[in-house]
Design an enzyme around this catalytic site. Structure first.
Site, PDB file in Angstrom:
ATOM      1  N   CYS A  32       0.668  -1.107   0.082  1.00 18.11           N
ATOM      2  CA  CYS A  32       0.075   0.026  -0.093  1.00 18.11           C
ATOM      3  C   CYS A  32       0.952   1.383   0.089  1.00 18.11           C
ATOM      4  O   CYS A  32       1.982   1.188   0.243  1.00 18.11           O
ATOM      5  CB  CYS A  32      -1.012  -0.141   1.263  1.00 18.11           C
ATOM      6  SG  CYS A  32      -0.193  -0.064   2.812  1.00 18.11           S
ATOM      7  N   ASP A 432       7.761  22.045 -35.963  1.00 18.10           N
ATOM      8  CA  ASP A 432       8.754  22.477 -36.770  1.00 18.10           C
ATOM      9  C   ASP A 432       8.733  21.649 -38.082  1.00 18.10           C
ATOM     10  O   ASP A 432       7.993  20.797 -38.196  1.00 18.10           O
ATOM     11  CB  ASP A 432      10.186  22.176 -36.094  1.00 18.10           C
ATOM     12  CG  ASP A 432      11.358  22.467 -37.036  1.00 18.10           C
ATOM     13  OD1 ASP A 432      11.323  23.481 -37.517  1.00 18.10           O
ATOM     14  OD2 ASP A 432      12.035  21.692 -37.327  1.00 18.10           O
ATOM     15  N   ASP A 601      12.965  19.234 -33.801  1.00 21.16           N
ATOM     16  CA  ASP A 601      14.216  18.432 -33.673  1.00 21.16           C
ATOM     17  C   ASP A 601      15.431  19.236 -33.903  1.00 21.16           C
ATOM     18  O   ASP A 601      16.385  18.665 -33.729  1.00 21.16           O
ATOM     19  CB  ASP A 601      14.057  17.742 -34.959  1.00 21.16           C
ATOM     20  CG  ASP A 601      14.450  18.223 -36.352  1.00 21.16           C
ATOM     21  OD1 ASP A 601      13.906  19.252 -36.752  1.00 21.16           O
ATOM     22  OD2 ASP A 601      15.356  17.723 -37.205  1.00 21.16           O
ATOM     23  N   ASP A 605      14.985  24.533 -32.178  1.00 25.28           N
ATOM     24  CA  ASP A 605      13.690  24.124 -31.559  1.00 25.28           C
ATOM     25  C   ASP A 605      13.904  23.973 -30.045  1.00 25.28           C
ATOM     26  O   ASP A 605      13.099  23.848 -29.244  1.00 25.28           O
ATOM     27  CB  ASP A 605      13.258  22.917 -32.124  1.00 25.28           C
ATOM     28  CG  ASP A 605      13.074  23.275 -33.497  1.00 25.28           C
ATOM     29  OD1 ASP A 605      12.317  24.255 -33.906  1.00 25.28           O
ATOM     30  OD2 ASP A 605      13.248  22.360 -34.374  1.00 25.28           O
TER      31      ASP A 605
END
Length: 705
Positions: A32, A432, A601, A605
Site C-alpha cells: 500500500c 517544426d 528536432d 527548436d
C-alpha cells in the site's frame, strides 16, 4: 567513425549519470501507499542516499547515490521490509516463485475451508454436546495448521512492521484471522456453542485470492523497462586471432570483434564489419519490417540478425548499451512522481492513522452500546480490513506503468512521469518543418568541382541539421577536407576556416544570395546553390488530420518552400522564424492560456521544446532537442501521434476513475462496517474486490485504439 543511435542518445544527459551508483531492490512485502511513504522517509536522511523512489506496481525500490547495497538492505530490514538486491540478469530467467507460493497456500486454504464447512453443516443441523464438541475438535485439527501455513504472507508482513513499531494493513488482517481462530479454539476447549474455524479459513482463502490476483495483474502490467531486460543476451561469440570463443556478455570490451549467428540477438552496441546485414529492429521502432544495413552501420543491443551471420565491433558494453540506457530512462519515468501520485501518497499517509482511530472508536462505541466485547471486536476488525487504502495506493502507479509500457511498444519513449498528464491538457500543436515533418534530400549542381564537394562535406559533417545529413549522403564517396574553427549558427548554417579562407554552408539568404535553397560559399566567391527537396515523413498527413487540437507550422525555413509544404498538409505556417522568435511566439501563446505541444528536432527548436507545455522530438533530432523533450519517437512514422494524445487523455481519466472507485468504495463500505453488518470475511472480500477493480480498470489503457 562516430555513430549516433536514436535510443541510446534519446536522453543524452544520462551520460552524466553514473549508472553504477544506482541500486535497485525488490520489495515483495509492500502492499500500500503507506509502505511507500515509510520507506522513502526512512531513507531520505541516510548518508549516501541521494534519492529513493518506490514503484508499487513493480514492488521495486530505486536508490541513487553512493550508499552500498548492504547498507541500504540493512536499513530496509530495520524498517520492517524484506529487501533483495535486484539482479536484472536473474530477472530474465527467474520463475514466478511468489505467484506459485501464493497459489499453493490458497489451494491449501480452500481445500481445508470446504472440509471444515462440511463439518459445520452437522453443527448447524443441530448436533449438540459431545457430537458438537467432536466436530469442533476435528475442525480445529484441520484449521489451525492450515491457518498457520496459509496465513504466513500476512503474518510475516505484520510482524516485520510491528517489531519496528510500525503499522501496516496486514496487521489488522492478521489480527482478524488469529482472533477468529483463537476464539474458536477457546469455545471448543470450553464446550462452547459456536466456533469460527470456517470463518478463519474463509477469510484466509479469500484474502489470498485477492493477493494472488493482485500479483498476477501487476505481473501482466509489468513495465517496459522489465520487458527490455528480457532482451538482454547472456553470452556472445568473441572472435580473436581467427578463433571463436563463447563468453559472457559482461566480459566483452569495447573494440572486441563479435560473431552474431543468424536468428540471434545483437549482444552489445557496435559497428557492422560485414558488408551487409538484415536486422529486425522491432523492439526499438515497433515496426516489424527488417532493415537492410551496410558496412559501418550502427547495431544496437537487442536487435535480431535475421539474414546471414554477421561480424561486428563492440562500441558500447554493459550499462552503456542502448538497451540498458532505455531501460534506465523508462524506469526513471515510472518511478517519478506526478501530481496524482503525490495526491495519493498524501491521502494515504493521512488515511491510515484515521482508519485506525475510526476502528478504535467503533470498538468503544459498540461496547458502550451493548456490552458485547466479542461483537465490538469483530466490528473494529471489519472496519480495519474494509478500509485498507490499497486501492488508493494503486490508483496512479498501475495506470502509469500500463501507459508507459503501451507507448513503448508503439515506439514512443516517455522520459518524464508528468509528460502524459501535460499532454492530456494540450490545446494547440506547433510543428517544426525540416527534419520533423519532412525528410529532405539534395540535388548537387552539375558544375560543382571536387574541391567544392570536399569543402561542402567537411562543413556538412560538422552539423546535425537534416539538410546537412542529406548533403553528406549525396556526397557519399567524397573525401572531406579538414575544416577548422567550425561554428554552427542556429537556423542559418555552418561557418569555418579552410586554408585561411572563410567557408560557409547554409541558407542562401544568410550567404547574401537571391535563392532560398542551401548554398555553399568559399571565401568571397559567389554562393553555389544546392537544391533541396523535401518529402513528408511517413504518416504525417494522417497524423495532422487526426489531431483534435488545432495545428500549425512554425519554421525557420524560407517562406516559399514552407508555404508549399504547409499547403500540402493544409496547415497555417509562419516562416523565417529565428530561434528566439519561435520561443517568443510560444510564450505569447502561453499568455493567451494556450497549452502548446511543441514537436521539433533542430538546434533552433531546443528552447521552444523546453518552454512548451509538452514536447516531442523524433529519434533523428539533435542531442539537445531530445534532451529538452518529454517524449522521443523511436520510429520514423508519425501516424500514431493522435493515438499518443488519446492514451494521455485516457491515462488521466483512468487515474481520476481509480480515485473515484476508491472513494465510492469507502463511502459505501465504512458505514456498513460501522453499523455492524460486515463480518471480517465480508470485509476481506470487499477490500480485495476494490483493489482488483482498480488494477483491472487501469489495464483498459492497453486496448484503446
Amino acid at each position: 567513425m562516430t555513430a549516433v543511435c536514436p535510443a541510446c542518445v534519446a536522453m543524452p544527459e544520462m551520460e552524466d549519470i553514473e549508472l553504477g551508483t544506482s541500486l535497485q531492490f525488490s520489495l515483495p512485502s509492500i502492499h500500500c501507499a503507506a509502505c511507500i511513504g515509510k520507506i522513502e522517509r526512512g531513507l531520505s536522511g541516510v548518508d549516501g542516499v541521494r534519492t529513493a523512489r518506490v514503484n508499487l506496481s513493480l514492488k521495486r525500490l530505486t536508490i541513487s547515490g553512493t550508499a552500498s547495497s548492504e547498507h541500504v538492505e540493512n536499513i530496509l530490514t530495520k524498517l520492517g521490509f524484506e529487501a533483495y538486491p535486484l539482479d536484472l540478469e536473474a530477472l530474465n530467467t527467474a520463475h514466478d516463485t511468489v505467484g506459485r507460493n501464493l497459489l499453493l497456500r490458497m489451494a491449501v486454504a480452500g481445500f481445508a475451508m470446504m472440509n471444515v464447512m462440511l463439518l459445520s453443516v452437522a453443527v448447524w443441523s443441530g448436533a449438540a454436546d459431545a457430537t458438537r464438541d467432536l466436530f469442533h475438535l476435528i475442525s480445529a485439527m484441520i484449521a489451525l495448521p492450515v491457518v498457520a501455513y496459509s496465513g504466513q504472507p500476512f503474518f510475516q508482513n505484520a510482524w516485520s512492521a510491528l517489531r519496528v513499531g510500525r503499522l501496516n494493513m496486514d496487521v489488522p488482517i492478521s489480527l482478524a484471522i488469529l482472533l477468529a481462530a483463537g476464539m474458536s479454539l477457546f469455545e471448543t476447549l470450553n464446550s462452547g456453542l459456536h466456533a469460527y474455524f470456517d470463518a478463519a479459513l474463509s477469510l484466509t482463502f479469500f484474502l489470498l485470492i485477492g493477493r494472488y490476483m493482485d500479483h498476477r495483474t501487476r505481473s501482466a502490467a509489468r513495465s517496459a523497462a522489465k520487458e527490455l531486460t528480457a532482451l538482454e543476451v547472456q553470452h556472445a561469440q568473441r572472435v580473436s586471432d581467427d578463433l571463436v570463443e563463447k563468453i559472457a556478455v559482461a566480459q566483452l570490451a569495447i573494440g572486441d570483434t563479435i560473431l552474431v549467428p543468424t536468428g540471434a540477438r545483437i549482444p552489445v552496441d557496435g559497428v557492422l564489419i560485414s558488408t551487409s546485414a538484415l536486422i529486425d529492429r522491432a523492439f526499438l521502432t515497433g515496426e516489424s519490417a527488417a532493415v537492410e544495413m551496410v558496412e559501418d552501420a550502427l547495431l544496437q543491443a537487442g536487435e535480431i540478425n535475421v539474414a546471414s551471420p554477421l561480424y561486428m565491433r563492440a562500441s558500447a558494453v554493459g550499462d552503456d548499451t542502448t538497451l540498458r540506457r532505455m531501460a534506465s530512462m523508462i524506469e526513471t519515468a515510472e518511478n517519478s512522481r506526478n501530481s496524482y501520485t503525490a495526491l495519493a501518497d498524501k491521502a494515504a499517509q493521512i488515511y491510515a492513522p484515521a482508519v485506525h482511530l475510526l476502528a478504535f472508536l467503533a470498538f468503544v462505541g459498540w461496547v458502550a452500546a451493548n456490552g458485547d466485547i466479542r461483537h465490538a471486536l469483530n466490528v473494529a476488525i471489519a472496519v480495519l480490513i474494509i478500509t485498507c487504502p490499497c486501492a488508493l495506493g494503486l490508483a496512479v502507479p498501475a495506470v502509469s506503468t500500463a501507459a508507459i509500457s503501451r507507448l513503448f511498444s508503439m515506439g514512443y519513449l516517455v522520459k518524464h512521469a508528468t509528460a502524459l498528464e501535460r499532454l492530456a491538457d494540450v490545446s494547440r500543436v506547433v510543428f517544426d518543418k525540416t527534419g520533423t515533418l519532412s525528410q529532405p534530400s539534395v540535388i548537387l549542381p552539375g558544375g560543382i568541382t571536387p574541391k567544392e564537394k570536399a569543402v561542402a562535406k567537411g562543413l556538412a559533417q560538422a552539423s546535425n541539421h537534416p539538410l546537412s545529413h542529406a548533403l553528406v549522403d549525396a556526397l557519399s564517396g567524397v573525401r572531406a577536407v579538414p575544416i577548422r574553427e567550425i561554428k554552427e549558427v542556429a537556423g542559418r548554417g555552418v561557418i569555418g576556416k579552410w586554408k585561411g579562407m572563410t567557408v560557409r554552408l547554409g541558407r542562401g539568404a544568410w550567404l547574401g544570395a537571391d535563392f532560398d535553397d542551401l548554398g555553399l560559399q568559399l571565401g568571397d566567391a559567389q554562393p553555389l546553390q544546392i537544391q533541396a527537396r523535401e518529402t513528408p515523413r511517413t504518416g504525417v498527413r494522417s497524423a495532422v488530420r487526426g489531431f483534435a487540437q488545432p495545428c500549425e507550422i512554425v519554421t525557420g525555413d524560407a517562406l516559399a518552400p514552407a508555404t508549399r509544404f504547409a499547403n500540402y498538409l493544409g496547415l497555417p505556417v509562419t516562416a523565417n522564424v529565428r530561434p528566439e522568435e519561435k520561443l517568443r511566439y510560444l510564450e505569447q501563446l502561453r499568455e493567451k492560456s494556450e497549452r502548446v505541444l511543441m514537436v521539433g528536432d533542430g538546434l533552433n527548436d531546443t528552447a521552444a521544446l523546453a518552454t512548451a507545455h509538452a514536447s516531442i522530438a523524433p529519434a533523428s533530432a539533435l542531442d539537445a532537442s531530445r534532451s529538452a523533450s518529454d517524449i522521443v519517437i523511436l520510429k520514423d512514422s508519425f501516424e500514431e501521434l493522435p493515438l499518443l494524445m488519446k492514451i494521455a487523455g485516457l491515462a488521466r481519466s483512468l487515474s481520476q476513475q481509480n480515485f473515484a472507485i476508491a472513494a465510492i468504495y469507502n463511502g459505501i463500505a465504512i458505514p456498513i462496517a460501522l453499523a455492524g453488518y460486515a463480518t471480517p470475511l465480508a470485509a476481506a472480500l470487499a477490500m480485495s474486490i476494490s483493489s482488483i477493480t482498480v488494477l483491472l480498470n487501469s489495464q483498459r489503457i492497453r486496448f484503446v485504439q
